[in-house]
Design a protein around this motif. Structure first.
Motif, PDB file in Angstrom:
ATOM      1  N   ARG A   1       4.538 -28.595 -42.477  1.00  0.00           N
ATOM      2  CA  ARG A   1       5.280 -29.252 -43.563  1.00  0.00           C
ATOM      3  C   ARG A   1       5.704 -28.233 -44.610  1.00  0.00           C
ATOM      4  N   ALA A   2       4.816 -27.276 -44.889  1.00  0.00           N
ATOM      5  CA  ALA A   2       5.156 -26.220 -45.856  1.00  0.00           C
ATOM      6  C   ALA A   2       6.338 -25.414 -45.331  1.00  0.00           C
ATOM      7  N   GLN A   3       6.346 -25.144 -44.029  1.00  0.00           N
ATOM      8  CA  GLN A   3       7.454 -24.373 -43.468  1.00  0.00           C
ATOM      9  C   GLN A   3       8.790 -25.088 -43.650  1.00  0.00           C
ATOM     10  N   THR A   4       8.830 -26.390 -43.362  1.00  0.00           N
ATOM     11  CA  THR A   4      10.112 -27.095 -43.521  1.00  0.00           C
ATOM     12  C   THR A   4      10.485 -27.184 -45.006  1.00  0.00           C
ATOM     13  N   HIS A   5       9.466 -27.307 -45.852  1.00  0.00           N
ATOM     14  CA  HIS A   5       9.743 -27.325 -47.295  1.00  0.00           C
ATOM     15  C   HIS A   5      10.325 -25.981 -47.757  1.00  0.00           C
ATOM     16  N   PHE A   6       9.736 -24.896 -47.292  1.00  0.00           N
ATOM     17  CA  PHE A   6      10.233 -23.573 -47.686  1.00  0.00           C
ATOM     18  C   PHE A   6      11.669 -23.384 -47.178  1.00  0.00           C
ATOM     19  N   GLU A   7      11.956 -23.928 -46.015  1.00  0.00           N
ATOM     20  CA  GLU A   7      13.335 -23.833 -45.503  1.00  0.00           C
ATOM     21  C   GLU A   7      14.312 -24.535 -46.437  1.00  0.00           C
ATOM     22  N   LEU A   8      13.901 -25.697 -46.959  1.00  0.00           N
ATOM     23  CA  LEU A   8      14.758 -26.401 -47.926  1.00  0.00           C
ATOM     24  C   LEU A   8      15.030 -25.514 -49.137  1.00  0.00           C
ATOM     25  N   GLU A   9      13.958 -24.940 -49.698  1.00  0.00           N
ATOM     26  CA  GLU A   9      14.144 -24.098 -50.884  1.00  0.00           C
ATOM     27  C   GLU A   9      15.011 -22.891 -50.540  1.00  0.00           C
ATOM     28  N   GLN A  10      14.825 -22.360 -49.351  1.00  0.00           N
ATOM     29  CA  GLN A  10      15.613 -21.190 -48.992  1.00  0.00           C
ATOM     30  C   GLN A  10      17.092 -21.539 -48.837  1.00  0.00           C
ATOM     31  N   ARG A  11      17.384 -22.736 -48.332  1.00  0.00           N
ATOM     32  CA  ARG A  11      18.783 -23.176 -48.269  1.00  0.00           C
ATOM     33  C   ARG A  11      19.364 -23.298 -49.671  1.00  0.00           C
TER      34      ARG A  11
ATOM     35  N   MET B   1      18.447 -21.752 -52.357  1.00  0.00           N
ATOM     36  CA  MET B   1      18.591 -20.423 -52.967  1.00  0.00           C
ATOM     37  C   MET B   1      19.850 -19.725 -52.463  1.00  0.00           C
ATOM     38  N   THR B   2      20.118 -19.872 -51.164  1.00  0.00           N
ATOM     39  CA  THR B   2      21.303 -19.241 -50.584  1.00  0.00           C
ATOM     40  C   THR B   2      22.565 -19.905 -51.131  1.00  0.00           C
ATOM     41  N   GLN B   3      22.538 -21.231 -51.081  1.00  0.00           N
ATOM     42  CA  GLN B   3      23.684 -22.026 -51.512  1.00  0.00           C
ATOM     43  C   GLN B   3      24.074 -21.722 -52.966  1.00  0.00           C
ATOM     44  N   HIS B   4      23.077 -21.523 -53.816  1.00  0.00           N
ATOM     45  CA  HIS B   4      23.357 -21.335 -55.246  1.00  0.00           C
ATOM     46  C   HIS B   4      23.194 -19.878 -55.679  1.00  0.00           C
ATOM     47  N   ARG B   5      23.105 -18.981 -54.708  1.00  0.00           N
ATOM     48  CA  ARG B   5      22.971 -17.540 -54.960  1.00  0.00           C
ATOM     49  C   ARG B   5      21.903 -17.255 -56.017  1.00  0.00           C
ATOM     50  N   TYR B   6      20.715 -17.692 -55.730  1.00  0.00           N
ATOM     51  CA  TYR B   6      19.592 -17.485 -56.654  1.00  0.00           C
ATOM     52  C   TYR B   6      19.265 -15.994 -56.713  1.00  0.00           C
TER      53      TYR B   6
ATOM     54  N   ALA C   1      13.736 -24.170 -59.911  1.00  0.00           N
ATOM     55  CA  ALA C   1      14.274 -25.484 -60.274  1.00  0.00           C
ATOM     56  C   ALA C   1      15.056 -25.402 -61.589  1.00  0.00           C
ATOM     57  N   ALA C   2      14.548 -24.608 -62.538  1.00  0.00           N
ATOM     58  CA  ALA C   2      15.244 -24.449 -63.823  1.00  0.00           C
ATOM     59  C   ALA C   2      16.599 -23.782 -63.590  1.00  0.00           C
ATOM     60  N   PHE C   3      16.619 -22.784 -62.707  1.00  0.00           N
ATOM     61  CA  PHE C   3      17.884 -22.121 -62.368  1.00  0.00           C
ATOM     62  C   PHE C   3      18.857 -23.113 -61.734  1.00  0.00           C
ATOM     63  N   LEU C   4      18.362 -23.923 -60.801  1.00  0.00           N
ATOM     64  CA  LEU C   4      19.228 -24.901 -60.123  1.00  0.00           C
ATOM     65  C   LEU C   4      19.776 -25.915 -61.124  1.00  0.00           C
ATOM     66  N   ALA C   5      18.960 -26.304 -62.094  1.00  0.00           N
ATOM     67  CA  ALA C   5      19.409 -27.268 -63.104  1.00  0.00           C
ATOM     68  C   ALA C   5      20.517 -26.650 -63.952  1.00  0.00           C
ATOM     69  N   ARG C   6      20.366 -25.363 -64.302  1.00  0.00           N
ATOM     70  CA  ARG C   6      21.416 -24.684 -65.088  1.00  0.00           C
ATOM     71  C   ARG C   6      22.696 -24.565 -64.281  1.00  0.00           C
ATOM     72  N   THR C   7      22.560 -24.259 -62.996  1.00  0.00           N
ATOM     73  CA  THR C   7      23.725 -24.122 -62.123  1.00  0.00           C
ATOM     74  C   THR C   7      24.487 -25.433 -62.047  1.00  0.00           C
ATOM     75  N   ARG C   8      23.696 -26.524 -61.955  1.00  0.00           N
ATOM     76  CA  ARG C   8      24.308 -27.854 -61.880  1.00  0.00           C
ATOM     77  C   ARG C   8      25.111 -28.171 -63.132  1.00  0.00           C
ATOM     78  N   ASP C   9      24.623 -27.640 -64.276  1.00  0.00           N
ATOM     79  CA  ASP C   9      25.270 -27.947 -65.552  1.00  0.00           C
ATOM     80  C   ASP C   9      26.464 -27.052 -65.843  1.00  0.00           C
TER      81      ASP C   9
END
Ligand SMILES: [Fe+2]
Ligand SMILES: [Fe+2]
Length: 139
Positions: free
Chosen positions: A54-64, A66-71, A126-134
Protein backbone atom coordinates in the motif's frame (compact mmCIF):
# COMPACT_ATOMS: atom_id res chain seq x y z
CA UNK A 1 -3.44 0.26 24.17
CA UNK A 2 -4.45 3.32 22.27
CA UNK A 3 -4.87 3.18 18.55
CA UNK A 4 -3.00 5.20 16.02
CA UNK A 5 -5.39 8.07 15.73
CA UNK A 6 -5.56 10.18 12.66
CA UNK A 7 -5.48 13.71 13.94
CA UNK A 8 -4.79 17.16 12.54
CA UNK A 9 -1.09 16.79 13.19
CA UNK A 10 -0.78 14.35 10.29
CA UNK A 11 -3.18 16.13 7.97
CA UNK A 12 -1.40 17.48 4.91
CA UNK A 13 -4.42 19.27 3.43
CA UNK A 14 -4.14 17.35 0.14
CA UNK A 15 -7.24 15.17 -0.15
CA UNK A 16 -5.67 12.36 -2.20
CA UNK A 17 -2.57 12.10 -0.04
CA UNK A 18 -4.57 12.25 3.18
CA UNK A 19 -6.97 9.52 2.01
CA UNK A 20 -4.00 7.24 1.31
CA UNK A 21 -2.36 8.05 4.65
CA UNK A 22 -5.60 7.16 6.42
CA UNK A 23 -5.76 3.83 4.62
CA UNK A 24 -2.21 3.17 5.73
CA UNK A 25 -3.12 4.11 9.31
CA UNK A 26 -5.95 1.56 9.14
CA UNK A 27 -3.47 -1.12 8.11
CA UNK A 28 -1.20 -0.07 10.99
CA UNK A 29 -4.14 -0.62 13.32
CA UNK A 30 -4.76 -4.05 11.79
CA UNK A 31 -1.18 -4.94 12.64
CA UNK A 32 -1.66 -3.79 16.24
CA UNK A 33 -4.88 -5.80 16.41
CA UNK A 34 -3.10 -8.89 15.13
CA UNK A 35 -0.26 -8.56 17.64
CA UNK A 36 -2.64 -7.88 20.51
CA UNK A 37 -4.81 -10.89 19.81
CA UNK A 38 -1.72 -13.08 19.71
CA UNK A 39 -1.69 -13.82 15.98
CA UNK A 40 1.33 -15.74 14.73
CA UNK A 41 4.35 -14.37 12.95
CA UNK A 42 3.06 -15.41 9.51
CA UNK A 43 -0.16 -13.43 9.96
CA UNK A 44 1.77 -10.36 11.10
CA UNK A 45 4.19 -10.72 8.19
CA UNK A 46 1.20 -10.70 5.87
CA UNK A 47 -0.05 -7.40 7.31
CA UNK A 48 3.46 -5.97 6.97
CA UNK A 49 3.40 -7.05 3.31
CA UNK A 50 0.06 -5.28 2.84
CA UNK A 51 1.49 -2.15 4.44
CA UNK A 52 4.54 -2.21 2.17
CA UNK A 53 2.40 -2.78 -0.94
CA UNK A 54 0.00 0.00 0.00
CA UNK A 55 2.89 2.34 0.78
CA UNK A 56 4.35 1.61 -2.65
CA UNK A 57 1.16 2.56 -4.49
CA UNK A 58 0.84 5.63 -2.27
CA UNK A 59 4.40 6.71 -3.06
CA UNK A 60 3.63 6.26 -6.76
CA UNK A 61 0.73 8.69 -6.40
CA UNK A 62 2.97 11.28 -4.76
CA UNK A 63 5.61 10.73 -7.39
CA UNK A 64 3.07 11.35 -10.16
CA UNK A 65 1.99 14.58 -8.44
CA UNK A 66 5.60 15.71 -8.09
CA UNK A 67 6.32 15.09 -11.77
CA UNK A 68 3.09 16.66 -12.93
CA UNK A 69 3.66 19.84 -10.91
CA UNK A 70 7.47 19.92 -11.29
CA UNK A 71 8.12 19.79 -7.57
CA UNK A 72 11.63 21.19 -7.01
CA UNK A 73 12.41 18.69 -4.24
CA UNK A 74 11.07 15.68 -6.13
CA UNK A 75 14.40 13.88 -6.21
CA UNK A 76 14.97 14.19 -2.46
CA UNK A 77 11.38 13.16 -1.73
CA UNK A 78 11.61 10.13 -4.01
CA UNK A 79 14.88 9.15 -2.32
CA UNK A 80 13.08 9.23 1.04
CA UNK A 81 10.38 6.96 -0.37
CA UNK A 82 13.00 4.52 -1.60
CA UNK A 83 14.68 4.60 1.81
CA UNK A 84 11.37 3.98 3.60
CA UNK A 85 10.60 0.96 1.41
CA UNK A 86 14.12 -0.36 2.05
CA UNK A 87 13.68 0.07 5.82
CA UNK A 88 10.29 -1.66 5.77
CA UNK A 89 11.62 -4.60 3.72
CA UNK A 90 14.56 -4.96 6.13
CA UNK A 91 12.23 -4.85 9.10
CA UNK A 92 9.92 -7.37 7.43
CA UNK A 93 12.83 -9.79 6.95
CA UNK A 94 14.25 -9.48 10.43
CA UNK A 95 11.36 -8.86 12.83
CA UNK A 96 10.64 -11.14 15.72
CA UNK A 97 7.85 -11.27 18.26
CA UNK A 98 9.18 -13.64 20.87
CA UNK A 99 9.23 -11.09 23.67
CA UNK A 100 6.89 -8.38 24.90
CA UNK A 101 9.48 -5.79 23.89
CA UNK A 102 9.68 -7.14 20.33
CA UNK A 103 5.88 -7.24 20.05
CA UNK A 104 5.60 -3.70 21.28
CA UNK A 105 8.27 -2.61 18.76
CA UNK A 106 6.33 -4.37 16.01
CA UNK A 107 3.12 -2.53 16.93
CA UNK A 108 4.88 0.81 16.88
CA UNK A 109 7.05 0.22 13.84
CA UNK A 110 4.77 1.49 11.04
CA UNK A 111 3.79 4.63 12.89
CA UNK A 112 7.35 5.57 13.73
CA UNK A 113 8.43 4.55 10.24
CA UNK A 114 6.03 6.85 8.36
CA UNK A 115 5.06 9.65 10.76
CA UNK A 116 8.18 11.79 10.33
CA UNK A 117 8.01 11.56 6.57
CA UNK A 118 4.39 12.73 6.60
CA UNK A 119 5.06 15.47 9.13
CA UNK A 120 8.01 16.99 7.35
CA UNK A 121 8.25 15.92 3.72
CA UNK A 122 4.63 15.22 2.75
CA UNK A 123 3.37 18.38 4.41
CA UNK A 124 5.93 20.40 2.50
CA UNK A 125 4.88 18.73 -0.76
CA UNK A 126 1.18 19.31 -0.02
CA UNK A 127 1.84 23.00 0.74
CA UNK A 128 3.66 23.31 -2.59
CA UNK A 129 0.77 21.62 -4.43
CA UNK A 130 -1.71 23.98 -2.76
CA UNK A 131 0.33 27.01 -3.89
CA UNK A 132 0.56 25.61 -7.41
CA UNK A 133 -3.20 25.17 -7.47
CA UNK A 134 -3.64 28.81 -6.47
CA UNK A 135 -1.32 30.14 -9.16
CA UNK A 136 -3.16 31.30 -12.31
CA UNK A 137 -2.20 29.28 -15.35
CA UNK A 138 -1.34 26.19 -13.31
CA UNK A 139 -3.57 23.48 -12.04
FE1 LIG B 1 5.94 11.16 0.54
FE1 LIG C 1 2.68 10.29 1.84
Amino acid sequence: MDWIAWDDTLDTGHAGMDADHKELAELFNLLRDAVERGAGKAACAQVLDDIIRRAQTHFELEQRLMTQHRYPKAEQHAAEHAMLIGQALDYREGFDMDSATARSALMRFPEVWLAFHILFSDKELAAFLARTRDTPGEQ
